[in-house]
Write a protein that holds these residues in place. Structure first.
Motif, PDB file in Angstrom:
ATOM      1  N   LYS A 117       0.655  -1.206  -0.247  1.00 37.04           N
ATOM      2  CA  LYS A 117       0.399   0.025   0.083  1.00 37.04           C
ATOM      3  C   LYS A 117       0.775   1.329   0.102  1.00 37.04           C
ATOM      4  O   LYS A 117       1.597   1.477   0.269  1.00 37.04           O
ATOM      5  CB  LYS A 117      -1.034   0.254   1.198  1.00 37.04           C
ATOM      6  N   GLN A 118       0.093   2.741  -0.202  1.00 38.99           N
ATOM      7  CA  GLN A 118       0.757   3.961  -0.512  1.00 38.99           C
ATOM      8  C   GLN A 118       1.068   4.038   1.130  1.00 38.99           C
ATOM      9  O   GLN A 118      -0.060   4.070   1.490  1.00 38.99           O
ATOM     10  CB  GLN A 118       0.190   4.689  -1.513  1.00 38.99           C
ATOM     11  N   ILE A 119       2.013   4.543   1.655  1.00 35.18           N
ATOM     12  CA  ILE A 119       2.236   5.137   3.090  1.00 35.18           C
ATOM     13  C   ILE A 119       2.739   6.449   2.935  1.00 35.18           C
ATOM     14  O   ILE A 119       2.689   7.446   4.138  1.00 35.18           O
ATOM     15  CB  ILE A 119       3.062   4.005   3.561  1.00 35.18           C
ATOM     16  N   GLY A 120       3.031   7.174   1.740  1.00 32.06           N
ATOM     17  CA  GLY A 120       3.264   8.631   1.911  1.00 32.06           C
ATOM     18  C   GLY A 120       3.850   8.870   0.743  1.00 32.06           C
ATOM     19  O   GLY A 120       3.711   8.180  -0.066  1.00 32.06           O
ATOM     20  N   GLU A 121       3.623  10.142   0.383  1.00 35.63           N
ATOM     21  CA  GLU A 121       3.731  10.673  -0.477  1.00 35.63           C
ATOM     22  C   GLU A 121       5.300  11.861  -0.477  1.00 35.63           C
ATOM     23  O   GLU A 121       5.356  12.590   0.273  1.00 35.63           O
ATOM     24  CB  GLU A 121       2.932  11.360  -1.053  1.00 35.63           C
ATOM     25  N   GLY A 122       6.464  11.638  -0.868  1.00 32.37           N
ATOM     26  CA  GLY A 122       7.563  12.973  -1.025  1.00 32.37           C
ATOM     27  C   GLY A 122       7.139  13.674  -2.333  1.00 32.37           C
ATOM     28  O   GLY A 122       6.287  13.471  -2.795  1.00 32.37           O
ATOM     29  N   SER A 123       8.243  14.595  -2.730  1.00 32.22           N
ATOM     30  CA  SER A 123       8.610  15.982  -3.163  1.00 32.22           C
ATOM     31  C   SER A 123       8.214  15.397  -4.987  1.00 32.22           C
ATOM     32  O   SER A 123       7.308  15.512  -5.815  1.00 32.22           O
ATOM     33  CB  SER A 123       9.603  16.680  -3.459  1.00 32.22           C
ATOM     34  N   PHE A 124       9.036  14.003  -4.887  1.00 32.09           N
ATOM     35  CA  PHE A 124       9.250  13.350  -6.567  1.00 32.09           C
ATOM     36  C   PHE A 124       8.435  11.667  -6.718  1.00 32.09           C
ATOM     37  O   PHE A 124       9.211  11.131  -7.274  1.00 32.09           O
ATOM     38  CB  PHE A 124      10.667  13.150  -6.286  1.00 32.09           C
ATOM     39  N   GLY A 125       8.252  11.481  -5.432  1.00 31.93           N
ATOM     40  CA  GLY A 125       7.415  10.341  -5.936  1.00 31.93           C
ATOM     41  C   GLY A 125       6.285   9.770  -4.426  1.00 31.93           C
ATOM     42  O   GLY A 125       6.338  10.193  -3.208  1.00 31.93           O
ATOM     43  N   LYS A 126       6.189   8.859  -4.730  1.00 25.46           N
ATOM     44  CA  LYS A 126       5.341   8.228  -3.988  1.00 25.46           C
ATOM     45  C   LYS A 126       6.566   6.855  -2.630  1.00 25.46           C
ATOM     46  O   LYS A 126       7.001   6.426  -3.719  1.00 25.46           O
ATOM     47  CB  LYS A 126       3.959   7.041  -3.903  1.00 25.46           C
ATOM     48  N   VAL A 127       5.639   6.934  -1.640  1.00 26.69           N
ATOM     49  CA  VAL A 127       6.462   5.611  -0.785  1.00 26.69           C
ATOM     50  C   VAL A 127       4.689   4.517  -0.379  1.00 26.69           C
ATOM     51  O   VAL A 127       4.283   5.130  -0.281  1.00 26.69           O
ATOM     52  CB  VAL A 127       6.631   7.091   0.448  1.00 26.69           C
ATOM     53  N   TYR A 128       5.341   3.949  -0.446  1.00 27.85           N
ATOM     54  CA  TYR A 128       5.584   1.981  -0.394  1.00 27.85           C
ATOM     55  C   TYR A 128       5.673   1.562   0.783  1.00 27.85           C
ATOM     56  O   TYR A 128       6.674   1.252   1.185  1.00 27.85           O
ATOM     57  CB  TYR A 128       4.853   1.623  -2.092  1.00 27.85           C
TER      58      TYR A 128
ATOM     59  N   LYS B 133      10.650   3.282  -1.234  1.00 31.74           N
ATOM     60  CA  LYS B 133      10.239   5.272  -2.264  1.00 31.74           C
ATOM     61  C   LYS B 133      10.998   5.023  -3.567  1.00 31.74           C
ATOM     62  O   LYS B 133      11.544   5.046  -3.444  1.00 31.74           O
ATOM     63  CB  LYS B 133      11.317   5.540  -1.046  1.00 31.74           C
ATOM     64  N   THR B 134       9.340   5.689  -3.903  1.00 31.36           N
ATOM     65  CA  THR B 134       9.866   6.316  -5.371  1.00 31.36           C
ATOM     66  C   THR B 134      10.810   7.510  -5.452  1.00 31.36           C
ATOM     67  O   THR B 134      10.105   8.535  -5.084  1.00 31.36           O
ATOM     68  CB  THR B 134       9.014   5.952  -6.175  1.00 31.36           C
ATOM     69  N   SER B 135      11.406   7.681  -6.937  1.00 27.18           N
ATOM     70  CA  SER B 135      12.091   9.097  -7.058  1.00 27.18           C
ATOM     71  C   SER B 135      12.075   9.220  -8.519  1.00 27.18           C
ATOM     72  O   SER B 135      12.543   8.223  -9.293  1.00 27.18           O
ATOM     73  CB  SER B 135      13.058   9.379  -6.650  1.00 27.18           C
ATOM     74  N   ASP B 136      11.724  10.270  -9.315  1.00 18.63           N
ATOM     75  CA  ASP B 136      11.930  10.507 -10.637  1.00 18.63           C
ATOM     76  C   ASP B 136      12.943  10.364 -10.761  1.00 18.63           C
ATOM     77  O   ASP B 136      13.698  11.283 -10.004  1.00 18.63           O
ATOM     78  CB  ASP B 136      10.869  11.526 -10.940  1.00 18.63           C
ATOM     79  N   LYS B 137      13.915  10.236 -11.499  1.00 19.79           N
ATOM     80  CA  LYS B 137      15.120  10.268 -12.171  1.00 19.79           C
ATOM     81  C   LYS B 137      15.418  11.322 -12.503  1.00 19.79           C
ATOM     82  O   LYS B 137      16.654  11.912 -12.399  1.00 19.79           O
ATOM     83  CB  LYS B 137      15.223   9.392 -13.347  1.00 19.79           C
ATOM     84  N   ASN B 138      14.553  12.651 -12.694  1.00 19.99           N
ATOM     85  CA  ASN B 138      14.638  13.359 -12.955  1.00 19.99           C
ATOM     86  C   ASN B 138      14.848  14.820 -11.464  1.00 19.99           C
ATOM     87  O   ASN B 138      15.170  15.726 -11.462  1.00 19.99           O
ATOM     88  CB  ASN B 138      13.814  14.599 -14.583  1.00 19.99           C
ATOM     89  N   ASP B 139      14.580  14.163 -10.446  1.00 17.07           N
ATOM     90  CA  ASP B 139      14.913  14.564  -9.577  1.00 17.07           C
ATOM     91  C   ASP B 139      16.031  14.669  -8.948  1.00 17.07           C
ATOM     92  O   ASP B 139      17.064  13.537  -9.039  1.00 17.07           O
ATOM     93  CB  ASP B 139      14.456  13.654  -7.945  1.00 17.07           C
TER      94      ASP B 139
END
Ligand code: ATP
Length: 917
Positions: free
Chosen positions: A45-56, A70-76
């Motif tokens: 499940k998703q547990i959070g959201e950062g500036s550049f992606g979601k946190v699961y 923790k996901t992050s766009d590569k353009n972060d």
């Protein structure tokens, strides 16, 4: 496949429908937008959201361990930085990075899961923490920062939101997006962080000592933990900054004891040089005994890690290795992966198996679980009673009644409290580093208790009743009935004061008197568990903190440690009383607004505002809508550390501050060589600064971090990141720079020849290739083109010296490649893959026609054509003369408009072209 022959029609239909649904399921999986799995991880499940992606929240399938993905766009722009530094840390109070997965557009970080969420949320839910908890958590945070500093890294974005709580309620430092390496006595210039946590020197845009700004932020954290509000905060960002630079925080003696004040004021010294070192912080009386324990623990860990060779030596690790080996796993590969900090799936597997092993090891210590069980027993034994009777029993018009009601109310409304609670338990370990955990075991057991209560609401009334009856019986045997009753209730339900505010507020609401004493089962259990002197110290401290009137009498016996805690009971008492006061009511709303609603504006836009309000007169424009403080990075590197790069090169809201020092801009312009940002940003007259920003992104290649990373395997998995992929063809005049290119080409294998046509020329070409047509010849090339053996080189030269073809024309261009062309390859159409950063192919051809047409290019005999394999671009060509030297023909060829005439200076630089004898 299922055999349908011989089955009845019905059976056949059934089987078909099963196959159909199975097929559809698979099809659904393929076409679903929802991501359910990444690598070895199943997303829960998703547990959070950062500036550049979601946190699961995710499950590591092989080990069944929960992790945070923790996901992050590569353009972060910070993602490489974050991973680069984070993976180096192996410390109990820093979230562990297990694995990094790079997909087409995202970077996935598998991190240690911290179910306790952010310290920010925890504080928000409790308004303020007890001194005991502040000391404990702050010691852990300081330990984590001390560890990072000892690894020559500064965090630069320390704040409550970047401190998570694990399942045992321990602090875990996270989010290393602004981290950078920093040697002692080096100064930095990049302004980054979150305004309310920023040191004055950052606000003033002075060069700064990275270590000292972290110390300042620690001061802000400690102040906020104790008081519940930020030391420097205002609705107006400008005012906030003014306060940071000019004002001292307000020290309310009702909340802040003298020793805490002493520590905070040192941490928040305006002069960075006056701020204490982290060992000094950890030795400060206010943090005792936690500080000393954490300091010892940190130094031991550092010592062990610095001495090296400690990995795979522990019993657990050796046992694990053995088991894996027996199962046929390549343990050498795992070792390599860990030692090189590759953060690949093998690292993930190993680290999670290790975590699992440690957990199992910890489970061997039954003491704590026994105490949990015993508490449960109390509940269970009471469940035999009729609930209604018990309720009647409990709900008497007495003090007990009010307490019970308060408990029941607390439990009822406690769901959100509990979700933000730091749950479960602290584990025990043989490791000395776990002494601290053991010290706190009592707290944990109490936490477990309150967690279990709240997590199972239907049982809560039962629990309440059991507890009430349990302490009622205790009351009879206790001469001081009031205090003992209260003690029991307090100790069980408000164990370590982390949960204090809810119950207190409830007591206040119900007009109950504040607790008089907190001795009882909790303290007793502490005593039975105390074995080490240090632990006794902690236990005594806890007991004293939990004691009210009696505490002051007993304090002398505990020296400084206890002395520092004298105020705690008062604070608790005062909290009870004051919570009803208007100021606190205001404060309640201002806590959430102060902490959670601070300007999000980027630093530079704030500075523009700042400069407008230079003559600050108190007249403030209407407060902006505020959100919780956000991290910012607003300025690019200085000349010394060009590894610095901005986070927001594409941030359209970026404005240049009028307060930016001209020298800053000048500095930026000095080294500007490339510019790729949107041109509209240039129109404001500060273009140079932006140029500087973009330069910095590219110039990371020559930074300290770059150098350290060249041999680093992490970049094996990051080569696809756009932020770090450089297309040199973008600028025709741009020659390859050693500082830029080798970085990501280093680990690529020699791609070799792509295909072998069956023609004669093909064979010849193949032979030529084998004989070293493409080889390196200078030391600069080693990271671009894999070396060809010297014997091959000799063969190659020998071939040409036989006079069969052209006299061995070999180009050496900046040492990147050499090209040899044989006359026999005149019609050669082989395509040679040369290992360069851009994966170029070379296709040797002879094209006398073109030469004749040109007529201005005597002796030109060959055309070397090339294209980028990675981009699949068209062939482009360059000319070679009979001497193997590339004439300056680019402009002529372009005039000619010949399709084979594209000049690709990246590969063959005319200036550097020379013949290799
Ligand atoms: N290891 C973890 N365990 C549990 N929750 C986590 C973990 N890491 C992050 N989270 C949750 O995910 C949310 C976003 O994470 P985080 O703040 O690290 O993202 P971010 O991209 O760095 O955000 P920002 O840049 O805005 O600070 C946080 O609120 C936190 O609660």
């Amino acid at each position: 496949m299922v055999n349908l022959i011989g089955s009845s029609r019905v059976e056949q239909n059934n089987i078909k429908s099963i196959i159909g649904s199975s097929y559809n399921r698979l099809y659904g999986q393929f076409t679903s937008d929802e991501l359910t799995e990444v690598g070895n991880y199943k997303i829960l499940k998703q547990i959070g959201e950062g500036s550049f992606g979601k946190v699961y929240l995710a499950l590591h399938r092989p080990t069944h361990r929960k992790v945070c993905l923790k996901t992050s766009d590569k353009n972060d722009p910070n993602i490489v930085r974050e991973v680069f530094y984070h993976r180096q840390f192996d410390f109990p109070y820093i979230t562990k990075l297990y694995e990094v997965i790079v997909t087409e557009s995202k970077v996935w970080m598998a991190l240690e899961y911290c179910p306790g969420k952010e310290l920010y949320d925890h504080l928000l839910s409790l308004r303020r923490l007890s001194l005991l908890e502040c000391g404990e958590l702050f010691a852990q945070i300081s330990g984590a920062v001390y560890y990072a500093h000892s690894m020559h890294c500064v965090h630069r974005d320390l704040k409550l939101e970047n401190i998570l709580l694990d399942r045992n309620g321990n602090a875990k430092l996270t989010d290393f997006g602004f981290t950078r390496e920093c040697m002692t006595k080096t100064t930095l210039e990049t302004v980054c962080g979150t305004t309310v946590y920023m040191a004055p020197e950052l606000i003033e845009r002075k060069t700064y000592d990275g270590f000292k700004i972290d110390i300042w932020s620690l001061g802000v954290i400690l102040y906020t933990l104790i008081t519940g509000y930020l030391p420097f905060d205002d609705d107006d960002e400008v005012k906030t900054k003014w306060k940071i630079v000019n004002e001292e925080p307000k020290y309310d003696s009702k909340f802040i004891p003298d020793d805490a004040k002493d520590l905070i004021s040192r941490l928040l010294a305006k002069n960075p040089g006056e701020r204490p070192s982290l060992p000094q912080v950890l030795r400060h009386p206010f943090l005792q005994p936690y500080g000393s324990v954490v300091l010892d623990q940190t130094e031991k860990i550092l010592c062990r890690q610095r001495s090296g060779g400690t990995q795979f030596k522990s019993k657990l690790e050796r046992r694990l290795l053995k088991r894996l080996k027996r199962s046929g796993v390549d343990t050498q590969a795992i070792k390599q992966s860990i030692l090189k900090k590759k953060c690949d799936s093998l690292s993930g597997l190993w680290l999670l198996l290790l975590a699992q092993g440690k957990k199992q090891e910890n489970c061997k210590y039954p003491k704590r679980s026994r105490s949990v069980l015993s508490v449960k027993k109390v509940i269970e034994s009471a469940t035999h009673n009729d609930i209604n009777n018990l309720t009647d029993d409990v709900l008497k018009p007495s003090l007990e009644l009010s307490r019970a009601t308060s408990l029941s109310k607390m439990l009822n409304k406690g769901s959100d409290i509990v979700t933000s609670m730091t749950p479960i338990s602290r584990k025990k370990s043989k490791d000395s580093s776990k002494i601290l955990h053991r010290n706190f075991s009592t707290i944990s057991s109490q936490r477990v208790y309150s967690h279990s209560i709240a997590s199972s609401p239907p049982k809560s009334s039962n629990f309440l009743q059991k507890v009430s009856s349990f302490f009622k019986s205790k009351k009879n045997s206790n001469s001081n009935s009031n205090s003992s009753i209260h003690t029991g209730v307090s100790n069980v339900l408000v164990p370590n004061n982390r949960r204090a505010p809810p119950s207190e507020s409830f007591l206040r609401k119900n007009g109950s008197s504040p607790p008089k004493s907190r001795t009882g089962t909790g303290t007793a259990s502490l005593k039975t568990n105390s074995k080490e002197s240090l632990r006794k110290n902690v236990v005594s401290t806890i007991a004293l903190r939990d004691t009210n009137n009696t505490t002051l009498d007993s304090n002398k016996a505990y020296g400084n440690t206890v002395e520092s805690l004298k105020i705690a009971p008062d604070v608790l008492l005062n909290e009870h009383i004051r919570i009803e006061e208007p100021r606190l009511k205001r404060f309640k709303s201002s806590v959430s607004s102060e902490i959670s609603q601070t300007s999000t504006g980027n630093y530079d836009s704030e500075s523009v505002e700042n400069s407008r309000s230079i003559s600050f007169d108190g007249k403030v424009s209407p407060p902006p809508i505020r959100t919780r403080p956000l991290s910012e990075i607003s300025q690019i590197s200085n000349d010394t550390y060009i590894s610095e790069y901005s986070t927001d090169g594409n941030n359209s809201s970026f404005k240049i501050s009028e307060t930016v020092k001209p020298s800053y801009i000048r500095k930026g312009s000095e080294t500007t060589s490339q510019y790729s940002a949107s041109s509209e940003k240039m129109t404001n007259g500060y273009g140079r600064k932006f140029v500087r920003r973009d330069l910095s992104i590219i110039s990371t290649a020559s930074s300290t971090s770059e150098r350290s990373s060249r041999t680093d395997s992490f970049y094996d998995i990051t080569t696809a990141a756009p932020a770090i992929t450089i297309d040199n063809r973008a600028n025709k005049n741009n020659k390859l720079k050693e500082s830029v290119l080798p970085r990501f080409g280093t680990q690529r294998p020699w791609t070799g020849k792509r295909s072998y046509p069956t023609t004669r020329h093909g064979k010849n070409a193949r032979r030529s290739s084998k004989r070293g047509l493409f080889k390196i010849s200078s030391s600069n090339t080693d990271s671009i083109i894999q070396e060809v053996s010297s014997s091959e080189e000799e063969d190659h030269n020998a071939l040409y010296s036989e006079g069969k073809g052209l006299p061995a024309p070999v180009l050496q261009t900046k040492g990147f490649i050499e090209i040899g062309l044989n006359e026999q390859d005149e019609e050669g159409d082989d395509e040679y893959a040369i290992h360069t950063d851009g994966e170029f192919s070379i296709k040797p051809q002879f094209s006398d026609d073109v030469i004749d047409k040109q007529n201005r290019l005597p002796c030109v005999k060959a055309v070397a054509t090339k294209r980028s394999l990675s981009e699949g671009s068209n062939w482009s060509s360059s000319y070679l003369d009979s001497e193997g030297v590339r004439p300056r023909i680019s402009s002529m060829l372009e005039e000619d408009g010949g399709d084979s005439a594209a000049y690709v200076p990246d590969i063959i630089g005319d200036k550097e072209a020379k013949r290799v004898p």
